[in-house]
Design an enzyme around this catalytic site. Sequence first.
Site, PDB file in Angstrom:
ATOM      1  N   LYS A 175       0.941  -1.072  -0.045  1.00 56.19           N
ATOM      2  CA  LYS A 175      -0.061  -0.096   0.062  1.00 56.19           C
ATOM      3  C   LYS A 175       0.747   1.376  -0.116  1.00 56.19           C
ATOM      4  O   LYS A 175       2.019   1.285   0.657  1.00 56.19           O
ATOM      5  CB  LYS A 175      -0.853  -0.010   1.166  1.00 56.19           C
ATOM      6  CG  LYS A 175      -1.637  -1.301   1.682  1.00 56.19           C
ATOM      7  CD  LYS A 175      -2.756  -1.187   0.485  1.00 56.19           C
ATOM      8  CE  LYS A 175      -3.788  -2.562   0.759  1.00 56.19           C
ATOM      9  NZ  LYS A 175      -4.815  -2.724   0.041  1.00 56.19           N
ATOM     10  N   HIS A 294      -6.510 -13.336  -7.767  1.00 57.70           N
ATOM     11  CA  HIS A 294      -7.490 -12.360  -6.828  1.00 57.70           C
ATOM     12  C   HIS A 294      -8.952 -12.584  -7.610  1.00 57.70           C
ATOM     13  O   HIS A 294      -8.930 -12.571  -8.660  1.00 57.70           O
ATOM     14  CB  HIS A 294      -7.008 -10.976  -7.107  1.00 57.70           C
ATOM     15  CG  HIS A 294      -7.598 -10.030  -6.021  1.00 57.70           C
ATOM     16  ND1 HIS A 294      -8.758  -9.680  -6.196  1.00 57.70           N
ATOM     17  CD2 HIS A 294      -7.041  -9.505  -5.129  1.00 57.70           C
ATOM     18  CE1 HIS A 294      -9.013  -8.665  -5.298  1.00 57.70           C
ATOM     19  NE2 HIS A 294      -7.866  -8.417  -4.517  1.00 57.70           N
ATOM     20  N   ARG A 295      -9.935 -12.135  -6.734  1.00 56.58           N
ATOM     21  CA  ARG A 295     -11.245 -12.449  -7.220  1.00 56.58           C
ATOM     22  C   ARG A 295     -11.940 -11.147  -7.267  1.00 56.58           C
ATOM     23  O   ARG A 295     -13.231 -10.785  -6.950  1.00 56.58           O
ATOM     24  CB  ARG A 295     -11.864 -13.306  -6.191  1.00 56.58           C
ATOM     25  CG  ARG A 295     -12.076 -12.612  -4.545  1.00 56.58           C
ATOM     26  CD  ARG A 295     -12.937 -13.352  -3.794  1.00 56.58           C
ATOM     27  NE  ARG A 295     -12.955 -12.850  -2.258  1.00 56.58           N
ATOM     28  CZ  ARG A 295     -13.897 -13.081  -1.379  1.00 56.58           C
ATOM     29  NH1 ARG A 295     -14.701 -14.564  -1.677  1.00 56.58           N
ATOM     30  NH2 ARG A 295     -13.781 -12.757  -0.131  1.00 56.58           N
TER      31      ARG A 295
END
EC number: 4.1.1.39
Length: 467
Positions: A175, A294-295
């Site tokens: 991040k 990743h969904r």
Amino acid sequence: MSPQTETKASVGFKAGVKDYKLTYYTPDYETKDTDILAAFRVTPQPGVPPEEAGAAVAAESSTGTWTTVWTDGLTSLDRYKGRCYHTETVVGEENQYIAYVAYPLDLFEEGSVTNMFTSIVGNVFGFKALRALRLEDLRIPTSYSKTFQGPPHGIQVERDKLNKYGRPLLGCTIKPKLGLSAKNYGRAVYECLRGGLDFTKDDENVNSQPFMRWRDRFLFCAEAIYKAQAETGEIKGHYLNATAGTCEEMIKRAVFARELGVPIVMHDYLTGGFTANTSLAHYCRDNGLLLHIHRAMHAVIDRQKNHGMHFRVLAKALRMSGGDHIHAGTVVGKLEGEREMTLGFVDLLRDDFIEKDRSRGIFFTQDWVSMPGVIPVASGGIHVWHMPALTEIFGDDSVLQFGGGTLGHPWGNAPGAVANRVALEACVQARNEGRDLAREGNEIIREASKWSPELASACEVWKEIKF
């Protein structure tokens, strides 16, 4: 000799519209081991009986159309049609039913999740006879699942590649997800891996933007991986997101990752599409790359309780299409019922054989035979105080991913990683000694924090944070 005016196909043909249930509702049908079985949550329009609604779903997702057509006589509908073989009322819900539909295997192309979904859910969800429709579960027969490669490597091969056993793996999403330069991004990756994490991760929307092109990111992340490996003696990885606008570009990025010698790449399988995902999974198996999934976009499909598709179906589809990891929620802090549902599809991802269990949302017994398993990834709003619960719930074959729970440490990224690694090792040791993580979890973390100033600081920062 008079000319032939009537074909054999048209004998007995009567044009017009007829009720679906006359053809597609077959309560006496005995399902075959080779059938694909589907459980739909059906909300019919007022005045439409559940049998007609279930039959309509079976028809429109297989051989039926809105009217009788004379070309029906050119094939064997009994052989190819979907059948609604049972309906039941959903307890506690008004005007909701579970319709069970059986599809003959010949309706589906081998090894194609794309074709399977196009048939079963491609056209029927906008049907006027239904107020809402949700696909709750699928039973994939062995005869169909064996036409798929499945995950590129699976759980055991991944552990062997990483040489890591007996504990969950630790990850961290870098991040801020957007805006960092490639060099600063690589620095954050290095600090987290050096501190004790096994993996770091590109976020789902990190592809190749003007502030950080993919090739620069791949290079700086590879440098970070090798530096951290040299200093720790452990194998490290960063999920390099290969998702791109075309399949060709996606494979090009995966090729570059392989040339750099990194262990794992990543794909957004719903936005990228099942065809692209299966192509990438095949490339990864052929070239020794692990594949993190990743969904992103899943909640568009699975969030509504009466319309769309439950995530357990998307999870099964991913296991068939191919992926070594997939995000699966965190469970922590959720209601007990949600916990059971989540653990139900976690088992569907990892285990070879899963018994029918309606209390966990599993409508059908599923036998994956020898298809490799997928590691579930717990991610989203978790920190060191959740470590005992996560270790107990997900067990060893999981990735516990702390984004803010690593990078939000007051001393920096590396101490944040140290805190998570110490907390995990303490929980695993306590579990192996027979202690109850659910009951003694906070005490275990407090004891460990006495020996780790990094963990003590993390405990202080997040002590008031609750879901």
